[in-house]
Design an enzyme around this catalytic site. Structure first.
Site, PDB file in Angstrom:
ATOM      1  N   LYS A 175      24.599  56.219 -22.185  1.00  0.00           N
ATOM      2  CA  LYS A 175      24.035  57.444 -22.703  1.00  0.00           C
ATOM      3  C   LYS A 175      22.639  57.204 -23.283  1.00  0.00           C
ATOM      4  O   LYS A 175      22.381  56.192 -23.935  1.00  0.00           O
ATOM      5  CB  LYS A 175      24.942  58.027 -23.783  1.00  0.00           C
ATOM      6  CG  LYS A 175      26.327  58.423 -23.274  1.00  0.00           C
ATOM      7  CD  LYS A 175      26.253  59.563 -22.289  1.00  0.00           C
ATOM      8  CE  LYS A 175      27.636  60.028 -21.874  1.00  0.00           C
ATOM      9  NZ  LYS A 175      27.597  61.209 -20.989  1.00  0.00           N
ATOM     10  N   HIS A 306      31.748  64.649 -11.189  1.00  0.00           N
ATOM     11  CA  HIS A 306      31.828  64.372 -12.620  1.00  0.00           C
ATOM     12  C   HIS A 306      33.269  64.223 -13.099  1.00  0.00           C
ATOM     13  O   HIS A 306      34.102  65.085 -12.850  1.00  0.00           O
ATOM     14  CB  HIS A 306      31.162  65.518 -13.395  1.00  0.00           C
ATOM     15  CG  HIS A 306      31.432  65.500 -14.871  1.00  0.00           C
ATOM     16  ND1 HIS A 306      32.262  66.415 -15.494  1.00  0.00           N
ATOM     17  CD2 HIS A 306      30.982  64.676 -15.844  1.00  0.00           C
ATOM     18  CE1 HIS A 306      32.302  66.157 -16.790  1.00  0.00           C
ATOM     19  NE2 HIS A 306      31.546  65.110 -17.032  1.00  0.00           N
TER      20      HIS A 306
END
Length: 375
Positions: A175, A306
């Protein structure tokens, strides 16, 4: 031969606790709070001829009760219907909820029914879902995301990446998108140095930059040979993603936060991505996913669905172009089976249907359940 009929539908609302709170850039910037659980809708369908199918969808943070409530509204309309008529039943459910639209919670509830119907269809044929759809491969490259969240030091991120690699996973994602862009660059550079030049690295900003910040960041890391930069700007900024995709060496990936087939089509039409990231449960299930995948293939895009590897693995196997599947172990306790990973790839299950059965533990996490029709 008489047609089959749906005789019973069982719904379950499940709250799956996560081992520890999860934070991404949306938490770092104060938009959301850390995530502690996953809300799931399970749909189990039984037919007159004794066939069964199971599907599920999920919600992260708010919306799980709404998803379940909409499923309660839809279930009665499928009783007595032929479970083979999957596209027609998708449309029937969509028309029942026409006043709330064809995106968001409305189609996410439909997606669980749709997936259950596809699971039943494959089981009826004695085939895995991948074989029913027509696979191009029996293993799909995989990357891990769960080891790269914020709240994890760069040393821990590197250790998690090593662990993933040792477990047969090919790539890793971390991230980015925190307020300190320089710290993001430091962490990405450190991970690349640790793993070397050959290991695929993906990074995910979770929509936290404006276009100019995203461009500056992208240019700063262009020489790190990243596989993609994910969601650098707002998920609905088709033109912004297209501008970045055209002007950076690193491909752009996005699509997970869009909750309709039509909105993801905009990414294709605007040439916004190198990697399209649809989420089958979020856009209404397998039926719209496969339609969208056909359009993505015609456009020459790579595919990286996803989350929800349990559903996306057979769908990716049926994609003609290059693809990845995202590894998250979060949902594993929900099922008795496990996906095999070796040589950097998830092995496509050969069991009938999705090849999944709900674990006994899942029953203990169930907070609501309903049945429709007769046994």
């Amino acid at each position: 031969m008489s047609q089959d009929k749906i005789t019973q539908i069982a719904l379950s609302h499940v709250l799956l606790p996560l081992p520890k709170p999860i934070s991404d850039a949306k938490v770092m910037t104060g938009v959301q709070k850390p995530m502690t659980e996953v809300s799931l809708l399970f749909v189990e369908i039984t037919s007159q001829d004794g066939h069964q199918g199971m599907g599920f969808g999920y919600v992260l943070r708010a919306g799980g009760k709404a998803q379940y409530a909409h499923a309660q509204d839809l279930a009665p309309f499928l009783i007595g219907e032929d479970p083979n008529d999957i596209p027609r039943l998708w449309e029937k459910m969509a028309w029942q909820g026409a006043s709330v639209g064809r995106c968001g919670v409305a189609v996410q509830a439909i997606g669980a029914f749709d997936t259950a119907l596809w699971d039943m269809k494959a089981k009826r044929a004695g085939l895995s879902l991948a074989k029913l759809l027509g696979p191009y491969r029996d293993a799909v490259p995989t990357y891990n995301t769960s080891g790269g969240y914020f709240g994890t030091s760069i040393e821990e991120v590197c250790a998690n990446a090593d662990r993933s690699r040792a477990n047969g996973i090919r790539g890793v994602k971390m991230k980015v998108g925190q307020p300190d862009v320089a710290e993001d660059i430091r962490r990405v550079t450190a991970l690349r140095k640790h793993l070397g030049d050959e290991v695929p690295i993906m990074i995910d900003a979770n929509q936290q930059w404006d276009r100019e910040t995203a461009m500056r960041f992208g240019r700063a890391v262009d020489d790190l040979s990243l596989t993609w930069i994910e969601e650098p700007v707002s998920a609905h900024d088709y033109e912004g993603h297209a501008w970045l995709n055209a002007n950076l060496d690193t491909p752009i990936a996005t699509g997970e936060m869009l909750s309709s087939q039509e909105s993801l089509q905009q990414l294709i039409d605007h040439r916004s991505v190198g990697f399209l990231q649809p989420d089958a449960p979020r856009i209404g299930g397998i039926t719209p996913f496969m339609s969208l995948a056909g359009e993505a293939a015609k456009a020459g895009l790579k595919l990286a669905p996803h989350f929800v590897m349990e559903i996306h693995l057979p769908l990716a196997a049926a994609y003609p172009g290059d693809c990845w599947v995202e590894h998250f172990e979060w949902l594993e306790p929900l099922f008795e089976e496990r996906i095999e990973i070796r040589d950097g790839c998830m092995q496509v299950p050969t069991r009938p249907g999705l090849g999944l059965s709900i674990s006994e533990q899942t029953r203990h996490w169930t907070v609501a359940s309903d049945r429709y029709g007769s046994a």
